[in-house]
Design a protein around this motif. Structure first.
Motif, PDB file in Angstrom:
ATOM      1  N   PRO A   1       0.811  -1.229   0.000  1.00 45.92           N
ATOM      2  CA  PRO A   1       0.000   0.000   0.000  1.00 45.92           C
ATOM      3  C   PRO A   1       0.840   1.273   0.000  1.00 45.92           C
ATOM      4  O   PRO A   1       0.539   2.214  -0.751  1.00 45.92           O
ATOM      5  N   ILE A   2       1.895   1.326   0.816  1.00 46.64           N
ATOM      6  CA  ILE A   2       2.677   2.551   0.934  1.00 46.64           C
ATOM      7  C   ILE A   2       3.487   2.827  -0.329  1.00 46.64           C
ATOM      8  O   ILE A   2       3.505   3.960  -0.842  1.00 46.64           O
ATOM      9  N   THR A   3       4.154   1.806  -0.854  1.00 50.41           N
ATOM     10  CA  THR A   3       4.945   2.019  -2.065  1.00 50.41           C
ATOM     11  C   THR A   3       4.041   2.326  -3.269  1.00 50.41           C
ATOM     12  O   THR A   3       4.411   3.100  -4.140  1.00 50.41           O
ATOM     13  N   GLN A   4       2.857   1.736  -3.281  1.00 49.61           N
ATOM     14  CA  GLN A   4       1.881   2.059  -4.332  1.00 49.61           C
ATOM     15  C   GLN A   4       1.458   3.523  -4.229  1.00 49.61           C
ATOM     16  O   GLN A   4       1.342   4.229  -5.242  1.00 49.61           O
ATOM     17  N   ARG A   5       1.244   3.988  -3.009  1.00 45.58           N
ATOM     18  CA  ARG A   5       0.834   5.383  -2.808  1.00 45.58           C
ATOM     19  C   ARG A   5       1.952   6.344  -3.241  1.00 45.58           C
ATOM     20  O   ARG A   5       1.686   7.378  -3.844  1.00 45.58           O
ATOM     21  N   ARG A   6       3.201   5.967  -2.942  1.00 51.87           N
ATOM     22  CA  ARG A   6       4.317   6.830  -3.368  1.00 51.87           C
ATOM     23  C   ARG A   6       4.390   6.880  -4.894  1.00 51.87           C
ATOM     24  O   ARG A   6       4.619   7.937  -5.475  1.00 51.87           O
ATOM     25  N   HIS A   7       4.196   5.749  -5.515  1.00 44.10           N
ATOM     26  CA  HIS A   7       4.179   5.672  -6.978  1.00 44.10           C
ATOM     27  C   HIS A   7       3.059   6.550  -7.543  1.00 44.10           C
ATOM     28  O   HIS A   7       3.270   7.344  -8.472  1.00 44.10           O
ATOM     29  N   ASP A   8       1.867   6.439  -6.964  1.00 40.28           N
ATOM     30  CA  ASP A   8       0.727   7.226  -7.440  1.00 40.28           C
ATOM     31  C   ASP A   8       0.929   8.720  -7.191  1.00 40.28           C
ATOM     32  O   ASP A   8       0.517   9.554  -8.012  1.00 40.28           O
ATOM     33  N   TYR A   9       1.552   9.051  -6.068  1.00 39.89           N
ATOM     34  CA  TYR A   9       1.802  10.448  -5.723  1.00 39.89           C
ATOM     35  C   TYR A   9       2.689  11.095  -6.791  1.00 39.89           C
ATOM     36  O   TYR A   9       2.405  12.193  -7.284  1.00 39.89           O
ATOM     37  N   VAL A  10       3.773  10.413  -7.169  1.00 40.08           N
ATOM     38  CA  VAL A  10       4.656  10.943  -8.212  1.00 40.08           C
ATOM     39  C   VAL A  10       3.874  11.147  -9.512  1.00 40.08           C
ATOM     40  O   VAL A  10       4.000  12.187 -10.175  1.00 40.08           O
TER      41      VAL A  10
END
Length: 311
Positions: free
Chosen positions: A179-188
């Motif tokens: 979830p967290i790494t996906q959110r960082r990816h989506d944020y970028v």
């Protein structure tokens, strides 16, 4: 008698309605500098397109090459944006896009507002799973309660793409597997798209008035003053709190902005607008000459602010 007076007044009123309304001439608009406008768009348009391609490659399948390329294009776009900040600021004034331009590069900011830091290991938008990573939510989080709460623009993107020591983040930090790494990816992906959305409306020349150029100079001056003040506070150790300006952003601002802006102001094609600025407020010609001879922005800043002005 009263009825006759009313009839006369009515007739006069109707006659006035038939007269063509006198329209005030719009303020004189002329290309900022024909060659400069052309140079700005010739540089910014491909820089934005290359950023878009790098962002799409990152979003489609993140690997080490995609992360490295996106970081390289961040730097290229940032340098190009600063090189033509005077053009962008002047156009922003004329197109009611000042808030968008200021959002493009807002600093100093709290790193922990964006992502986890050693002092705040579970902080930031990335780690707040109750907050969807979407266009509307990231816009809402921009300066939601304080000036350092910056969620969009160049600086949050730099933070997302780098570790605390300034090295590029590992590809695993953008994995879609947790979830967290996906959110960082989506944020970028989302913030990178919004950066383009803020810059794209400032492309294309459509003429500018002297008042808009002066407004652009004020925006540029405010940016330089803020950069100088933050740099001095950081070097003296008087900068307070946990706000920062990531990477070498300020070095790029100091290195590029004043010299580029002074060269642009002295462009041959800008003569009519230079004359108009002098007419608006005497002393511009002398200030520009002093700035050119010294290589310093201070004379222009003094002319804009009357030796006072906001830092």
């Amino acid at each position: 008698m009263r009825k006759a007076a009313l009839l006369v007044l009515t007739a006069l009123s109707l006659a006035g309605c038939n007269e063509p309304a006198q329209q005030q001439a719009p303020p004189a608009r002329t290309p900022l500098v024909e060659t400069l406008d052309s140079q700005a768009d010739q540089a910014l348009t491909p820089a934005l397109e290359t950023w878009r391609q790098a962002l799409e490659a990152f979003a489609a399948g993140t690997d080490e090459h995609a992360v490295t390329t996106l970081i390289e294009q961040w730097r290229e776009l940032y340098r190009t944006t600063n090189r033509f900040w005077l053009v962008l600021a002047t156009r922003a004034c004329g197109r009611d896009r000042v808030s968008s331009l200021e959002r493009v590069d807002d600093w100093p900011l709290y790193p922990a507002y964006v992502d986890a830091t050693p002092s705040w290991p579970e902080s930031g938008i990335v780690n707040d799973q109750a907050l969807p990573i979407r266009r509307d939510t990231l816009l809402e989080q921009q300066r939601v309660a304080a000036s350092g709460e910056v969620s969009l623009g160049f600086q949050p993107l730099w933070l997302l793409l780098h570790n605390d020591d300034g090295s590029p983040r590992a590809v695993s930090k953008f994995s879609t597997g947790t979830p967290i790494t996906q959110r960082r990816h989506d944020y970028v992906r989302v913030a990178g798209t919004l950066l383009m959305d803020d810059l794209a409306p400032l492309l294309g020349a459509d003429g500018v008035s002297a008042a808009e150029l002066r407004c652009g100079l004020k925006l540029l001056d405010r940016r330089l003053r803020r950069a100088r003040r933050w740099t001095e506070d950081s070097e003296s150790g008087t900068a307070k709190g946990e706000r920062m300006v990531p990477g070498d952003s300020l070095m790029i601002v100091h290195e590029i902005l004043p010299e580029a802006a002074l060269a642009q102001l002295n462009g041959d094609d800008l003569a009519p607008l230079r004359a108009a600025l002098e007419k608006q407020k005497a002393g511009f010609s002398k200030a520009l000459q002093q700035a050119g001879e010294s290589g310093q922005w201070a004379p222009i800043s003094n002319w804009l602010n009357g030796d006072q002005g906001e830092p």
